[in-house]
Design a protein around this motif. Structure first.
Motif, PDB file in Angstrom:
ATOM      1  N   ILE A 176      48.405  20.226  47.474  1.00  0.00           N
ATOM      2  CA  ILE A 176      47.151  20.447  48.431  1.00  0.00           C
ATOM      3  C   ILE A 176      47.411  20.623  50.000  1.00  0.00           C
ATOM      4  CG2 ILE A 176      44.874  19.857  48.998  1.00  0.00           C
ATOM      5  CD1 ILE A 176      44.788  18.795  46.177  1.00  0.00           C
ATOM      6  N   ASP A 177      46.963  21.518  50.603  1.00  0.00           N
ATOM      7  CA  ASP A 177      47.152  21.507  52.037  1.00  0.00           C
ATOM      8  C   ASP A 177      46.219  20.801  52.697  1.00  0.00           C
ATOM      9  OD1 ASP A 177      49.449  23.051  52.118  1.00  0.00           O
ATOM     10  OD2 ASP A 177      48.350  25.054  52.016  1.00  0.00           O
ATOM     11  N   VAL A 178      46.312  19.936  53.574  1.00  0.00           N
ATOM     12  CA  VAL A 178      45.302  19.039  54.282  1.00  0.00           C
ATOM     13  C   VAL A 178      45.361  19.094  55.799  1.00  0.00           C
ATOM     14  CG1 VAL A 178      44.411  16.725  54.561  1.00  0.00           C
ATOM     15  CG2 VAL A 178      45.707  17.386  52.234  1.00  0.00           C
ATOM     16  N   ASP A 179      44.277  19.316  56.353  1.00  0.00           N
ATOM     17  CA  ASP A 179      44.233  19.653  57.798  1.00  0.00           C
ATOM     18  C   ASP A 179      43.806  18.150  58.622  1.00  0.00           C
ATOM     19  OD1 ASP A 179      41.495  19.686  57.305  1.00  0.00           O
ATOM     20  OD2 ASP A 179      41.321  21.811  57.818  1.00  0.00           O
ATOM     21  N   LYS A 180      43.058  17.287  57.866  1.00  0.00           N
ATOM     22  CA  LYS A 180      42.629  16.148  58.473  1.00  0.00           C
ATOM     23  C   LYS A 180      42.485  14.925  57.314  1.00  0.00           C
ATOM     24  CE  LYS A 180      38.553  15.461  59.916  1.00  0.00           C
ATOM     25  NZ  LYS A 180      37.171  15.487  60.267  1.00  0.00           N
ATOM     26  N   GLU A 181      42.454  13.803  58.074  1.00  0.00           N
ATOM     27  CA  GLU A 181      42.161  12.738  57.159  1.00  0.00           C
ATOM     28  C   GLU A 181      40.565  12.181  57.195  1.00  0.00           C
ATOM     29  OE1 GLU A 181      43.055   7.835  57.388  1.00  0.00           O
ATOM     30  OE2 GLU A 181      44.461   9.088  58.203  1.00  0.00           O
ATOM     31  N   ASP A 182      40.127  11.911  56.073  1.00  0.00           N
ATOM     32  CA  ASP A 182      38.658  11.396  56.175  1.00  0.00           C
ATOM     33  C   ASP A 182      38.516   9.965  55.493  1.00  0.00           C
ATOM     34  OD1 ASP A 182      37.080  13.656  57.042  1.00  0.00           O
ATOM     35  OD2 ASP A 182      37.837  14.949  55.679  1.00  0.00           O
ATOM     36  N   ILE A 183      37.413   9.515  55.759  1.00  0.00           N
ATOM     37  CA  ILE A 183      36.976   8.394  55.197  1.00  0.00           C
ATOM     38  C   ILE A 183      36.101   8.692  53.884  1.00  0.00           C
ATOM     39  CG2 ILE A 183      35.862   6.055  55.262  1.00  0.00           C
ATOM     40  CD1 ILE A 183      36.871   5.781  58.059  1.00  0.00           C
ATOM     41  N   VAL A 184      36.391   8.032  53.176  1.00  0.00           N
ATOM     42  CA  VAL A 184      35.523   8.306  51.593  1.00  0.00           C
ATOM     43  C   VAL A 184      34.602   7.009  51.171  1.00  0.00           C
ATOM     44  CG1 VAL A 184      35.587   9.012  49.229  1.00  0.00           C
ATOM     45  CG2 VAL A 184      37.320   9.775  51.054  1.00  0.00           C
ATOM     46  N   ASP A 203      17.918  -4.659  40.481  1.00  0.00           N
ATOM     47  CA  ASP A 203      18.342  -5.760  39.957  1.00  0.00           C
ATOM     48  C   ASP A 203      19.778  -6.168  40.151  1.00  0.00           C
ATOM     49  OD1 ASP A 203      15.798  -6.288  38.867  1.00  0.00           O
ATOM     50  OD2 ASP A 203      16.200  -5.143  37.030  1.00  0.00           O
ATOM     51  N   PHE A 204      20.536  -5.386  40.925  1.00  0.00           N
ATOM     52  CA  PHE A 204      21.710  -5.815  41.195  1.00  0.00           C
ATOM     53  C   PHE A 204      22.199  -5.619  42.706  1.00  0.00           C
ATOM     54  CE2 PHE A 204      22.452  -4.557  36.601  1.00  0.00           C
ATOM     55  CZ  PHE A 204      22.982  -5.627  36.268  1.00  0.00           C
ATOM     56  N   PRO A 205      22.995  -6.395  43.282  1.00  0.00           N
ATOM     57  CA  PRO A 205      23.450  -6.145  44.764  1.00  0.00           C
ATOM     58  C   PRO A 205      24.173  -4.808  45.003  1.00  0.00           C
ATOM     59  CG  PRO A 205      24.302  -8.121  43.852  1.00  0.00           C
ATOM     60  CD  PRO A 205      23.863  -7.449  42.740  1.00  0.00           C
ATOM     61  N   PRO A 206      24.244  -4.208  46.203  1.00  0.00           N
ATOM     62  CA  PRO A 206      24.973  -3.041  46.509  1.00  0.00           C
ATOM     63  C   PRO A 206      26.355  -3.511  46.387  1.00  0.00           C
ATOM     64  CG  PRO A 206      24.168  -4.054  48.414  1.00  0.00           C
ATOM     65  CD  PRO A 206      23.557  -4.988  47.386  1.00  0.00           C
ATOM     66  N   TYR A 207      27.105  -2.425  46.198  1.00  0.00           N
ATOM     67  CA  TYR A 207      28.719  -2.631  46.470  1.00  0.00           C
ATOM     68  C   TYR A 207      29.351  -1.330  46.990  1.00  0.00           C
ATOM     69  CZ  TYR A 207      29.560  -0.297  41.844  1.00  0.00           C
ATOM     70  OH  TYR A 207      29.696   0.675  40.930  1.00  0.00           O
ATOM     71  N   LEU A 208      30.347  -1.384  47.534  1.00  0.00           N
ATOM     72  CA  LEU A 208      31.179  -0.369  48.296  1.00  0.00           C
ATOM     73  C   LEU A 208      32.641  -0.586  48.181  1.00  0.00           C
ATOM     74  CD1 LEU A 208      28.508  -0.820  50.105  1.00  0.00           C
ATOM     75  CD2 LEU A 208      29.409   1.517  51.265  1.00  0.00           C
ATOM     76  N   LEU A 209      33.123   0.680  47.774  1.00  0.00           N
ATOM     77  CA  LEU A 209      34.696   1.032  48.266  1.00  0.00           C
ATOM     78  C   LEU A 209      35.011   1.865  49.375  1.00  0.00           C
ATOM     79  CD1 LEU A 209      35.668   1.538  44.359  1.00  0.00           C
ATOM     80  CD2 LEU A 209      36.102  -0.609  45.863  1.00  0.00           C
ATOM     81  N   LEU A 210      35.669   1.695  49.925  1.00  0.00           N
ATOM     82  CA  LEU A 210      36.176   2.630  51.064  1.00  0.00           C
ATOM     83  C   LEU A 210      37.575   3.051  51.075  1.00  0.00           C
ATOM     84  CD1 LEU A 210      34.773   0.772  54.400  1.00  0.00           C
ATOM     85  CD2 LEU A 210      33.728   2.794  52.996  1.00  0.00           C
ATOM     86  N   THR A 211      38.010   4.323  51.007  1.00  0.00           N
ATOM     87  CA  THR A 211      39.071   4.641  50.757  1.00  0.00           C
ATOM     88  C   THR A 211      39.535   5.934  52.061  1.00  0.00           C
ATOM     89  OG1 THR A 211      38.540   6.448  49.076  1.00  0.00           O
ATOM     90  CG2 THR A 211      39.266   4.502  48.289  1.00  0.00           C
ATOM     91  N   ARG A 212      40.772   6.258  51.898  1.00  0.00           N
ATOM     92  CA  ARG A 212      41.210   7.531  52.789  1.00  0.00           C
ATOM     93  C   ARG A 212      41.702   8.428  51.900  1.00  0.00           C
ATOM     94  NH1 ARG A 212      42.989   5.072  56.959  1.00  0.00           N
ATOM     95  NH2 ARG A 212      43.109   2.930  56.659  1.00  0.00           N
ATOM     96  N   THR A 213      41.607   9.822  52.703  1.00  0.00           N
ATOM     97  CA  THR A 213      42.026  10.843  51.351  1.00  0.00           C
ATOM     98  C   THR A 213      43.218  11.144  51.637  1.00  0.00           C
ATOM     99  OG1 THR A 213      41.463  12.484  53.299  1.00  0.00           O
ATOM    100  CG2 THR A 213      39.639  12.074  51.819  1.00  0.00           C
ATOM    101  N   PHE A 214      44.099  10.597  52.655  1.00  0.00           N
ATOM    102  CA  PHE A 214      45.495  11.294  52.862  1.00  0.00           C
ATOM    103  C   PHE A 214      46.489  10.730  51.718  1.00  0.00           C
ATOM    104  CE2 PHE A 214      46.082   6.971  54.945  1.00  0.00           C
ATOM    105  CZ  PHE A 214      47.447   7.005  54.660  1.00  0.00           C
ATOM    106  N   SER A 215      46.195   9.401  51.432  1.00  0.00           N
ATOM    107  CA  SER A 215      47.197   9.076  50.280  1.00  0.00           C
ATOM    108  C   SER A 215      47.363   9.616  48.961  1.00  0.00           C
ATOM    109  CB  SER A 215      46.953   7.448  50.158  1.00  0.00           C
ATOM    110  OG  SER A 215      45.678   7.290  49.591  1.00  0.00           O
ATOM    111  N   ILE A 216      46.429  10.349  48.630  1.00  0.00           N
ATOM    112  CA  ILE A 216      46.524  11.093  47.445  1.00  0.00           C
ATOM    113  C   ILE A 216      46.947  12.438  47.464  1.00  0.00           C
ATOM    114  CG2 ILE A 216      44.561   9.445  46.480  1.00  0.00           C
ATOM    115  CD1 ILE A 216      43.002  12.276  46.460  1.00  0.00           C
TER     116      ILE A 216
END
Length: 320
Positions: A25-33, A41-54
């Motif tokens: 895939i051609d990529v022109d910028k890196e983004d935060i995902v 009844d459950f706490p929040p949770y998050l994962l943060l990743t960046r797009t470039f590594s895939i």
């Protein structure tokens, strides 16, 4: 093509084994995902990743290149707010056992083999569990998200709808071709839809295995608003092992070895629904020369991904 990439970032953690993925895939910028969730009844949770590594060959056993740590994250609703804490393999034992189990399900880890440790190099953000009052999701509330990471600010807002729904009745039916597939069956349910406009997402689980989603996990009530209807409930699967181009007669059917069946039905808001609808449409059309490109609708300002609220209820069916 850049916008379709982050669907893999969001789902890749849910793989329960290593798999080589080749993306050209051609990529022109890196983004935060952002992959964030808050459920009643459950706490929040998050994962943060960046797009470039895939964008190159990726072995999902090596996550360190795209997992983002060191972020400052706040979740707030009305006058109540919480700063999320980062957990990884060094401090995961600070999370109570019941929530460890939920996270293990989220990461696609077999609970029977889970030893209370996150997979290597994963950082997850959730509430500080040493506080007296734990911040948990409540029906009918709006939740604001604010993330500061790498000199960037990302924001979003989601709601947990003020009511839950479930399949009031579940029963089993044989496979349409029982002579060919005697060991497979289908699960069917009855849903009583409300007179309001509803957006649904559902998950399935067998015994102590992880929660999984089917090829299309969301639907709305445009054709059955306020009515009772019968629905076939496909069994979910690990993302990466199937796609929209290789369906066969076994897809979505349950196995005779499945003992206890769980169905979780969630009500979600429109922005949340649009994210999964467009992401799944995009994923299902890839590789189809006659398919159309679908722009994925994110509700993250300043990044990509989803911050989604769920009003959920679970029903089970005990076979043996």
């Amino acid at each position: 093509m850049r916008k379709i990439i982050y669907l893999l970032v969001i789902f890749i953690i849910s793989l329960s084994c290593e798999k080589e993925i080749d993306l050209n895939i051609d990529v022109d910028k890196e983004d935060i995902v952002v992959d964030g969730k808050i459920e009643n009844d459950f706490p929040p949770y998050l994962l943060l990743t960046r797009t470039f590594s895939i964008y190159k060959d990726l072995n999902v056993g090596d996550l360190s290149n795209f997992i983002i740590s060191g972020a400052e994250i706040w979740v707030s609703t009305g006058t109540d707010s919480v700063k999320l804490k980062e957990y990884n393999s060094t401090n995961f034992d600070e999370i109570p056992d019941t929530f460890q189990t939920q996270l293990a399900h989220r990461f696609g880890i077999d609970i029977s083999k889970f030893e209370g440790n996150l997979p290597q190099n994963i950082s997850i953000y959730t509430v500080p569990f040493d506080e007296e009052n734990i911040f948990i999701g409540e029906l009918g509330k709006k939740y604001n998200l604010n993330i500061k990471v790498e000199d960037k600010t990302l924001t979003s807002v989601t709601t947990i709808p003020n009511y839950t729904k479930n399949f009031d009745t579940l029963w089993l039916e044989t496979h349409p071709n029982p002579s060919k597939f005697p060991d497979l069956f289908q699960v069917t349910g009855i849903l009583y839809d409300s007179s309001t406009t509803d957006y649904y997402r559902y998950f399935t689980k067998v015994d102590n295995e992880p929660w999984l989603v089917a090829q299309s996990s969301v639907f709305d009530d445009a054709f059955f608003n306020g009515k009772q209807f019968k629905i076939f409930i496909p069994k979910g699967y690990n993302f990466g092992f199937q796609n929209g181009q290789n369906f066969d007669e076994t897809d979505g059917y349950w196995n005779q070895n499945d003992s206890t069946l769980f169905i979780k039905l969630s009500i979600i808001d429109k922005a949340h629904y649009d994210f999964w609808r467009t992401l799944e449409s995009n994923r299902n059309s890839q590789g189809n020369p006659f398919g159309s490109f679908v722009v994925i609708k994110s509700n993250i300002v300043g990044g990509m991904g989803i911050w989604g609220g769920y009003a959920s209820k679970t029903i089970s069916y005990q076979r043996f």
